[in-house]
Design an enzyme around this catalytic site. Structure first.
Site, PDB file in Angstrom:
ATOM      1  N   SER A   7       0.835  -0.682  -0.052  1.00  0.00           N
ATOM      2  CA  SER A   7      -0.184   0.058   0.111  1.00  0.00           C
ATOM      3  C   SER A   7       0.476   1.402  -0.195  1.00  0.00           C
ATOM      4  O   SER A   7       2.191   1.667   0.757  1.00  0.00           O
ATOM      5  CB  SER A   7      -0.894  -0.226   1.504  1.00  0.00           C
ATOM      6  OG  SER A   7      -1.287   1.542   1.551  1.00  0.00           O
ATOM      7  N   HIS A  32      -1.474  -1.551  -3.836  1.00  0.00           N
ATOM      8  CA  HIS A  32      -2.831  -0.937  -3.452  1.00  0.00           C
ATOM      9  C   HIS A  32      -2.571   0.528  -3.056  1.00  0.00           C
ATOM     10  O   HIS A  32      -2.090   0.923  -3.011  1.00  0.00           O
ATOM     11  CB  HIS A  32      -2.919  -1.659  -1.821  1.00  0.00           C
ATOM     12  CG  HIS A  32      -3.819  -2.052  -1.394  1.00  0.00           C
ATOM     13  ND1 HIS A  32      -4.632  -2.383  -1.226  1.00  0.00           N
ATOM     14  CD2 HIS A  32      -4.468  -0.639  -0.092  1.00  0.00           C
ATOM     15  CE1 HIS A  32      -6.172  -2.571  -0.368  1.00  0.00           C
ATOM     16  NE2 HIS A  32      -5.729  -1.100   0.109  1.00  0.00           N
ATOM     17  N   ASP A  34      -5.290   3.180  -1.526  1.00  0.00           N
ATOM     18  CA  ASP A  34      -5.916   3.462  -0.505  1.00  0.00           C
ATOM     19  C   ASP A  34      -6.307   5.440  -0.916  1.00  0.00           C
ATOM     20  O   ASP A  34      -5.614   6.272  -0.421  1.00  0.00           O
ATOM     21  CB  ASP A  34      -5.612   3.528   0.417  1.00  0.00           C
ATOM     22  CG  ASP A  34      -5.320   1.719   0.926  1.00  0.00           C
ATOM     23  OD1 ASP A  34      -6.348   1.143   1.207  1.00  0.00           O
ATOM     24  OD2 ASP A  34      -3.509   1.831   1.921  1.00  0.00           O
ATOM     25  N   MET A  36      -8.976   7.725   0.245  1.00  0.00           N
ATOM     26  CA  MET A  36     -10.107   8.361   1.563  1.00  0.00           C
ATOM     27  C   MET A  36     -10.101   9.480   1.371  1.00  0.00           C
ATOM     28  O   MET A  36      -9.474  11.018   1.138  1.00  0.00           O
ATOM     29  CB  MET A  36      -8.663   8.180   2.909  1.00  0.00           C
ATOM     30  CG  MET A  36      -8.048   6.938   2.625  1.00  0.00           C
ATOM     31  SD  MET A  36      -6.974   6.584   4.499  1.00  0.00           S
ATOM     32  CE  MET A  36      -6.573   5.507   4.883  1.00  0.00           C
ATOM     33  N   HIS A  65      -8.369   1.058  -3.417  1.00  0.00           N
ATOM     34  CA  HIS A  65      -9.923   0.592  -2.565  1.00  0.00           C
ATOM     35  C   HIS A  65      -9.973   1.585  -1.968  1.00  0.00           C
ATOM     36  O   HIS A  65      -9.393   3.073  -1.375  1.00  0.00           O
ATOM     37  CB  HIS A  65      -8.970   0.021  -1.022  1.00  0.00           C
ATOM     38  CG  HIS A  65      -9.958  -0.223   0.065  1.00  0.00           C
ATOM     39  ND1 HIS A  65      -8.236  -0.565   1.791  1.00  0.00           N
ATOM     40  CD2 HIS A  65     -10.804  -0.135   0.009  1.00  0.00           C
ATOM     41  CE1 HIS A  65      -9.785  -0.259   2.226  1.00  0.00           C
ATOM     42  NE2 HIS A  65     -10.944  -0.336   1.856  1.00  0.00           N
ATOM     43  N   MET A  67     -12.025   3.853   0.030  1.00  0.00           N
ATOM     44  CA  MET A  67     -12.806   4.300   1.276  1.00  0.00           C
ATOM     45  C   MET A  67     -13.305   5.604   1.534  1.00  0.00           C
ATOM     46  O   MET A  67     -12.649   6.809   2.017  1.00  0.00           O
ATOM     47  CB  MET A  67     -11.553   4.213   2.839  1.00  0.00           C
ATOM     48  CG  MET A  67     -11.275   3.258   2.658  1.00  0.00           C
ATOM     49  SD  MET A  67      -9.938   2.845   3.204  1.00  0.00           S
ATOM     50  CE  MET A  67      -8.800   3.210   2.048  1.00  0.00           C
ATOM     51  N   MET A 136     -11.207  -6.397   5.898  1.00  0.00           N
ATOM     52  CA  MET A 136     -10.323  -5.363   6.714  1.00  0.00           C
ATOM     53  C   MET A 136      -9.942  -6.315   7.727  1.00  0.00           C
ATOM     54  O   MET A 136     -10.784  -6.782   8.304  1.00  0.00           O
ATOM     55  CB  MET A 136     -10.971  -4.585   6.640  1.00  0.00           C
ATOM     56  CG  MET A 136     -10.779  -3.340   5.437  1.00  0.00           C
ATOM     57  SD  MET A 136      -9.616  -2.401   4.869  1.00  0.00           S
ATOM     58  CE  MET A 136      -8.784  -1.812   6.155  1.00  0.00           C
ATOM     59  N   ASP A 175      -6.297  -6.994   4.981  1.00  0.00           N
ATOM     60  CA  ASP A 175      -5.644  -5.482   4.954  1.00  0.00           C
ATOM     61  C   ASP A 175      -5.286  -4.918   6.047  1.00  0.00           C
ATOM     62  O   ASP A 175      -6.572  -4.583   6.448  1.00  0.00           O
ATOM     63  CB  ASP A 175      -6.399  -4.849   3.671  1.00  0.00           C
ATOM     64  CG  ASP A 175      -5.985  -3.169   3.855  1.00  0.00           C
ATOM     65  OD1 ASP A 175      -4.428  -2.673   3.877  1.00  0.00           O
ATOM     66  OD2 ASP A 175      -6.694  -2.301   2.751  1.00  0.00           O
TER      67      ASP A 175
HETATM   68  C1  DX5 Z   1      -5.984   1.249   6.164  1.00  0.00           C
HETATM   69  C2  DX5 Z   1      -5.847   0.963   4.736  1.00  0.00           C
HETATM   70  C3  DX5 Z   1      -4.998   0.466   4.275  1.00  0.00           C
HETATM   71  C4  DX5 Z   1      -3.422   0.711   4.785  1.00  0.00           C
HETATM   72  C5  DX5 Z   1      -2.290  -0.934   4.899  1.00  0.00           C
HETATM   73  O1  DX5 Z   1      -7.302   2.270   5.713  1.00  0.00           O
HETATM   74  O2  DX5 Z   1      -7.031   0.800   4.029  1.00  0.00           O
HETATM   75  O3  DX5 Z   1      -4.235  -0.203   2.984  1.00  0.00           O
HETATM   76  O4  DX5 Z   1      -3.007   1.498   3.934  1.00  0.00           O
HETATM   77  O5  DX5 Z   1      -0.656  -0.450   5.669  1.00  0.00           O
HETATM   78  P1  DX5 Z   1      -0.450  -1.270   7.004  1.00  0.00           P
HETATM   79  O6  DX5 Z   1      -0.507  -2.477   6.093  1.00  0.00           O
HETATM   80  O7  DX5 Z   1       0.653  -0.385   7.082  1.00  0.00           O
HETATM   81  O8  DX5 Z   1      -1.810  -1.361   8.187  1.00  0.00           O
HETATM   82 ZN    ZN Z   2      -6.616  -0.584   1.712  1.00  0.00          ZN
END
Ligand code: DX5
Ligand code: ZN
Length: 219
Positions: A7, A32, A34, A36, A65, A67, A136, A175
């Site tokens: 990620s 990956h 993310d 947000m 992903h 969010m 998750m 994840d």
């Molecule tokens: C959390 C994200 C993850 C995060 C994982 O909300 O969806 O993808 O980046 O990071 P680590 O591996 O550091 O927990």
């Molecule tokens: Zn993620």
């Protein structure tokens, strides 16, 4: 086969291209990404221009992903920006089947995810419309958290269901909080797509970190 999907949330954005290149060279299978929005989760990361730039520059599949509060509003932009896998949260979908079908029609692999408090049975009606289910293993919103161990029971339950349906090798992703110390427990539970943020991009030697994760997954 175990897919490793680092990620970029944990990467150094000042040298993002170099870090993604290092992950690709180190044997990552996907990247990956993310997204947000500060509404669905209490954090803001980055948006679609980053996906577009990475997609134009790298051949490695992008595992996006979302969010965000209203994913239906943005699935088209995510796909046209270059998402190869597009994961949406069931908690924010009015009609999951319709959204997954739309993602497929736009040329990406549809993927459905659940936050830790959502029961795993809620995704069962949609397994056949998705190419991947993400369980998750932390509350979404931040990298660098500790895994919630009970979430791995959901992975096992989902793997039993996909096996029961004859879906061999179905992609079940985990994840959040996955590191060399616990990757084996995630794989043993039934996960075959592993997201790792800080355990890859938080390390000085990115290819070395991926190698260690792979070895730990097999031991
Ligand atoms: C959390 C994200 C993850 C995060 C994982 O909300 O969806 O993808 O980046 O990071 P680590 O591996 O550091 O927990
Ligand atoms: Zn993620």
């Amino acid at each position: 086969m175990i897919y490793i999907s680092p990620s970029i949330l944990a990467s150094n954005f000042a040298i993002l291209g170099e870090q993604v290149a290092a992950a690709q060279a180190g044997g990552a299978n996907m990247i990956h990404v993310d997204v947000m929005d500060g509404v669905f989760v209490p954090n803001i990361s980055f948006g679609f221009p980053i996906i577009k730039s990475l997609s134009a520059h790298f051949s490695i599949p992008l595992d996006v992903h979302l969010m965000i509060d209203d994913p239906d509003r943005y699935v088209e932009l995510a796909c046209t920006s270059g998402a190869d896998f597009l994961t949406v949260h069931i908690e924010r979908l009015a009609d999951p089947k319709k959204t997954l079908q739309k993602i497929r029609a736009l040329g990406a692999h549809p993927s459905l995810t659940i936050s830790p408090k959502t029961p795993v049975q809620s995704v069962f009606p949609y397994i056949n419309y998705a190419d991947m289910i993400l369980i998750m293993t932390v509350e979404p919103g931040f990298g660098g958290q500790h895994i919630i161990p009970e979430t791995l029971e959901k992975v096992t339950c989902l793997r039993e269901e996909t096996e029961r349906r004859g879906l061999r090798g179905y992609k079940i992703e985990v994840d959040g909080g996955i590191r060399a110390e616990n990757i084996k427990s995630a794989v043993d539970a039934g996960a075959n797509v592993i997201v790792t943020g800080s355990a890859v991009f938080g390390e000085p030697d990115i290819p070395g970190a991926i190698k260690r994760l792979r070895e730990a997954a097999q031991q």
